[in-house]
Design a protein around this motif. Structure first.
Motif, PDB file in Angstrom:
ATOM      1  N   MET A   1       0.946  -1.054   0.014  1.00 43.98           N
ATOM      2  CA  MET A   1       0.031   0.191   0.001  1.00 43.98           C
ATOM      3  C   MET A   1       0.617   1.169  -0.038  1.00 43.98           C
ATOM      4  SD  MET A   1      -3.132  -0.100  -0.286  1.00 43.98           S
ATOM      5  CE  MET A   1      -3.463   1.343  -1.085  1.00 43.98           C
ATOM      6  N   GLU A   2       1.784   1.370   1.101  1.00 39.78           N
ATOM      7  CA  GLU A   2       2.702   2.519   1.205  1.00 39.78           C
ATOM      8  C   GLU A   2       3.537   2.656  -0.025  1.00 39.78           C
ATOM      9  OE1 GLU A   2       6.130   2.881   3.965  1.00 39.78           O
ATOM     10  OE2 GLU A   2       4.399   2.772   5.374  1.00 39.78           O
ATOM     11  N   ASN A   3       3.780   1.487  -0.749  1.00 38.79           N
ATOM     12  CA  ASN A   3       4.640   1.361  -2.015  1.00 38.79           C
ATOM     13  C   ASN A   3       3.751   2.040  -3.058  1.00 38.79           C
ATOM     14  OD1 ASN A   3       6.996   0.653  -2.892  1.00 38.79           O
ATOM     15  ND2 ASN A   3       6.954  -1.441  -2.401  1.00 38.79           N
ATOM     16  N   LEU A   4       2.752   1.724  -3.245  1.00 40.71           N
ATOM     17  CA  LEU A   4       1.697   2.313  -4.124  1.00 40.71           C
ATOM     18  C   LEU A   4       1.534   3.600  -4.233  1.00 40.71           C
ATOM     19  CD1 LEU A   4      -1.321  -0.047  -4.651  1.00 40.71           C
ATOM     20  CD2 LEU A   4       0.020   0.772  -6.388  1.00 40.71           C
ATOM     21  N   GLU A   5       1.499   4.195  -2.920  1.00 41.30           N
ATOM     22  CA  GLU A   5       1.379   5.529  -2.692  1.00 41.30           C
ATOM     23  C   GLU A   5       2.671   6.460  -3.340  1.00 41.30           C
ATOM     24  OE1 GLU A   5      -0.035   9.189  -1.438  1.00 41.30           O
ATOM     25  OE2 GLU A   5      -1.051   7.131  -2.035  1.00 41.30           O
ATOM     26  N   ARG A   6       3.735   5.703  -2.780  1.00 43.81           N
ATOM     27  CA  ARG A   6       5.114   6.214  -3.215  1.00 43.81           C
ATOM     28  C   ARG A   6       5.399   6.169  -4.823  1.00 43.81           C
ATOM     29  NH1 ARG A   6       9.284   3.461   0.110  1.00 43.81           N
ATOM     30  NH2 ARG A   6       9.807   2.483  -1.760  1.00 43.81           N
ATOM     31  N   ASN A   7       4.717   5.195  -5.511  1.00 46.12           N
ATOM     32  CA  ASN A   7       4.731   5.140  -6.857  1.00 46.12           C
ATOM     33  C   ASN A   7       3.995   6.050  -7.484  1.00 46.12           C
ATOM     34  OD1 ASN A   7       6.526   3.186  -7.588  1.00 46.12           O
ATOM     35  ND2 ASN A   7       5.006   1.594  -7.601  1.00 46.12           N
ATOM     36  N   ARG A   8       3.004   6.414  -6.800  1.00 46.12           N
ATOM     37  CA  ARG A   8       1.941   7.587  -7.527  1.00 46.12           C
ATOM     38  C   ARG A   8       2.534   8.888  -7.414  1.00 46.12           C
ATOM     39  NH1 ARG A   8      -2.237  10.787  -6.571  1.00 46.12           N
ATOM     40  NH2 ARG A   8      -1.678  11.150  -4.414  1.00 46.12           N
ATOM     41  N   LEU A   9       3.180   9.188  -6.081  1.00 48.16           N
ATOM     42  CA  LEU A   9       4.054  10.664  -5.865  1.00 48.16           C
ATOM     43  C   LEU A   9       5.278  10.732  -7.031  1.00 48.16           C
ATOM     44  CD1 LEU A   9       4.164  11.090  -2.073  1.00 48.16           C
ATOM     45  CD2 LEU A   9       2.774  12.376  -3.900  1.00 48.16           C
TER      46      LEU A   9
ATOM     47  N   ARG B   1       5.587   9.195  -9.709  1.00 47.68           N
ATOM     48  CA  ARG B   1       5.183   9.745 -10.998  1.00 47.68           C
ATOM     49  C   ARG B   1       4.631  10.782 -11.402  1.00 47.68           C
ATOM     50  NH1 ARG B   1       1.413   4.881 -11.934  1.00 47.68           N
ATOM     51  NH2 ARG B   1      -0.400   6.423 -11.529  1.00 47.68           N
ATOM     52  N   LEU B   2       3.868  11.447 -10.287  1.00 42.25           N
ATOM     53  CA  LEU B   2       3.710  13.085 -10.465  1.00 42.25           C
ATOM     54  C   LEU B   2       5.070  13.758 -10.545  1.00 42.25           C
ATOM     55  CD1 LEU B   2       0.539  13.428  -8.075  1.00 42.25           C
ATOM     56  CD2 LEU B   2       0.564  13.355 -10.537  1.00 42.25           C
ATOM     57  N   ALA B   3       5.948  13.553  -9.784  1.00 44.68           N
ATOM     58  CA  ALA B   3       7.057  14.274  -9.508  1.00 44.68           C
ATOM     59  C   ALA B   3       7.994  14.114 -10.724  1.00 44.68           C
ATOM     60  CB  ALA B   3       7.775  13.893  -8.512  1.00 44.68           C
TER      61      ALA B   3
ATOM     62  N   VAL C   1      12.553  15.669 -14.568  1.00 49.14           N
ATOM     63  CA  VAL C   1      13.293  15.547 -15.832  1.00 49.14           C
ATOM     64  C   VAL C   1      13.580  16.964 -16.156  1.00 49.14           C
ATOM     65  CG1 VAL C   1      12.842  15.142 -18.272  1.00 49.14           C
ATOM     66  CG2 VAL C   1      12.174  13.510 -16.602  1.00 49.14           C
ATOM     67  N   MET C   2      12.743  17.823 -15.773  1.00 51.34           N
ATOM     68  CA  MET C   2      12.831  19.227 -16.466  1.00 51.34           C
ATOM     69  C   MET C   2      14.141  19.821 -15.642  1.00 51.34           C
ATOM     70  SD  MET C   2       9.328  21.527 -17.199  1.00 51.34           S
ATOM     71  CE  MET C   2       9.292  22.311 -15.678  1.00 51.34           C
TER      72      MET C   2
END
Ligand SMILES: Nc1ncnc2c1ncn2[C@@H]1O[C@H](COP(=O)(O)OP(=O)(O)OP(=O)(O)O)[C@@H](O)[C@H]1O
Ligand SMILES: [Mg+2]
Lengths: 263, 259
Positions: B1-9, B11-13, B18-19
């Protein structure tokens, strides 16, 4: 047979495509369907049953021969039919409720009243959905339903405007045996109440005998009628009647005839 | 669960990371290879210009934004109408489609001078160029959406005795909507290209004009500031279109609703 035919097919032939690529789907098809009669059509896969449905409703013009409904030759899609197509073709942008209500937005006289009497129509749709066990899914989209549930909504859409002629193309095909047998009962009750004219395509011979007054057996492609079987069992028929010898005999007779087509 | 949340963040970051890396490499390259400012200004210099000359940039940006949005709006209206006509009628289709293709093959830069002869300099050439360039994808997509309606869906309507107009309204238009919105994301970016081209080739306002005059003064940082501004506007408008797409055609994104 029937003296006063509501739907009549005379030597109907239909070829898909032209030239060397053409497929002869049905040839020399003759049928007479009386008003208020419940007809079942059985036959091997690909013999032209769906084609027959589209011919009768005027969606496909016959290559030759004549189709007469209400004493008039069919040249364009006819009014007052409800059709449940073999694949449910529900509109993915509409909820189940809105899909079922679609005919109300198109068919007179409901079309004119629809906007102002929406609640009344929704109640009517809800009643139908309840009978097929979809009450809880009225606000879901088709892709949120299982295949069998889509088929049941499809059936509701064909029934909602209480059409005079009902064309059902394997409406129970994707259902489990229990739900299916339950819906036979629902279908029969509706028919006994409204006495519409129905044409049902099915692969299930018990279903055909349970529901129909007359069962037509079609030959392999190009399809034509090879057997017309009257079913004179008393109504309402019940699941218990499906085990009675008269019923079983009829099913066997039909099965034997269809076996010949596969030989 | 925690892992999923971290993945989501993460992805947003990602885009921001990259920029930042991109700008860092750019900055570093400029310093290490001692690239002259007139050829490639350091990004820090560009940002400095953006901050210093923010009011001027904003004024020119808004001019470009207006031309673009007006041209884009016209393209939506016109594209939708023509797309519906083409998709709904095989005759209009066979008559107009080849013409449209031929028209789309014309480089749009070539029409700006002609436009200037017709309507003079100013906002109009930019608006018209934005319109012309973003019109085509909209027409093609709407027409495709209509032309690819499942025959079964049409049969359902026909068996109910629906008229052609009813079929168009109840099946055609809803069915074409996802195609329309998909094209808008492409079209808005093209519209920016159109208006900036027009401003660059011959205009007296807009970010394209600003870049051109800065370029003439060898003021590379300002030219680049203009480029950045266009990119930012492009992203913003794209995001707005994407948001609308999500809202209007939820059913076409069915798979993603699961997660
Ligand atoms: N649109 C079409 N174009 C060309 N050929 C078609 C088309 N639709 C059906 N056919 C052909 O016509 C024949 C009859 O098709 P039809 O769909 O009527 O069969 P069916 O009896 O309904 O079969 P099933 O029981 O599998 O549904 C088939 O051989 C099929 O290949
Ligand atoms: Mg079929």
């Amino acid at each position: 047979m029937v003296d006063q035919a509501l739907v009549e097919l005379r030597g109907v032939k239909l070829a898909y495509g032209v030239g060397r690529d053409s497929t002869l789907a049905v040839d020399g098809l003759d049928m007479r369907i009386g008003k208020g009669e419940f007809v079942a059509v059985v036959g091997p896969s690909g013999c032209g049953k769906s084609t027959l449905m589209k011919l009768v409703t005027g969606l496909l013009p016959p290559t030759s021969g004549e189709i007469i409904v209400h004493g008039q030759t069919v040249t364009k899609p006819i009014k007052g039919v409800g059709m449940a197509f073999q694949n449910p073709t529900l509109m993915p942008w509409r909820t189940t409720m809105d899909n079922v209500l679609l005919p109300m937005e198109v068919v007179e006289p409901h079309k004119r009243r629809f906007r102002r009497h929406r609640a009344e129509y929704e109640e009517r749709a809800m009643k139908l959905l309840r009978t097929v066990g979809l009450a809880d899914f009225s606000q879901k989209f088709p892709w949120q339903l299982s295949g069998g549930m889509q088929q049941r909504s499809n059936l509701c859409r064909a029934l909602i405007h209480e059409p005079e002629i009902l064309m059902l193309d394997e409406p129970f095909g994707a259902l489990d045996a229990f739900t299916r047998e339950e819906l036979w009962g629902v279908m029969q009750a509706l028919w006994l109440e409204q006495r519409f004219t129905a044409v049902l395509v099915t692969h299930d011979l018990r279903e055909a005998v349970y529901l129909a007054d007359t069962v037509y057996v079609m030959s392999r492609r190009p399809g034509k009628i090879v057997l017309v079987q009257q079913v004179e069992l008393p109504r309402p028929r019940t699941l218990a009647s499906t085990f009675e010898p008269a019923f079983v005999d009829l099913v066997h007779k039909l099965r034997d005839r269809i076996h010949l087509e596969h030989a | 669960m925690e892992n999923l949340e971290r993945n989501r963040l993460l992805r947003l970051a990602m885009p921001w990371l990259v920029m930042i890396v991109f700008f860092a490499i750019w900055e570093l390259a400029c310093v290490v290879f001692a690239i002259e400012e007139i050829i490639l200004p350091r990004p820090s210099k560009v940002f400095e210009v953006i901050v210093l000359r923010f009011d001027i940039l904003l004024k020119f940006c808004l001019q470009t934004l207006w031309s673009t949005v007006i041209g884009f709006g016209l393209a939506i209206a016109g594209g939708l109408l023509l797309g519906l006509a083409i998709g709904a009628s095989p005759f209009v289709y066979s008559g107009l489609y080849p013409l449209l293709i031929a028209f789309n093959a014309i480089p749009k830069v070539a029409i700006v001078p002609i436009l200037m002869i017709w309507v003079g300099v100013g906002f109009l050439p930019a608006i018209i160029t934005a319109f012309v360039i973003s019109f085509f994808p909209i027409v093609v997509n709407v027409a495709t959406g209509l032309a690819t309606i499942e025959p079964e869906m049409r049969d359902v309507m026909r068996s109910l005795g629906a008229t052609r107009t009813e079929i168009l309204v109840k099946v055609g238009i809803p069915r074409a909507m996802p195609y329309l919105f998909a094209s808008l994301k492409v079209a808005i970016t093209l519209a920016f290209i159109g208006s900036v081209i027009a401003e660059t080739v011959g205009g007296n306002n807009g970010i394209g004009f600003l870049m051109l005059s800065a370029g003439a003064r060898n003021d590379a940082p300002t030219t680049f500031a203009g480029l950045f501004a266009i990119a930012i506007m492009g992203i913003l408008m794209y995001a707005i279109c994407a948001w609308f797409e999500r809202r209007m055609t939820k059913w076409a994104f069915r798979g993603e609703l699961v997660s």
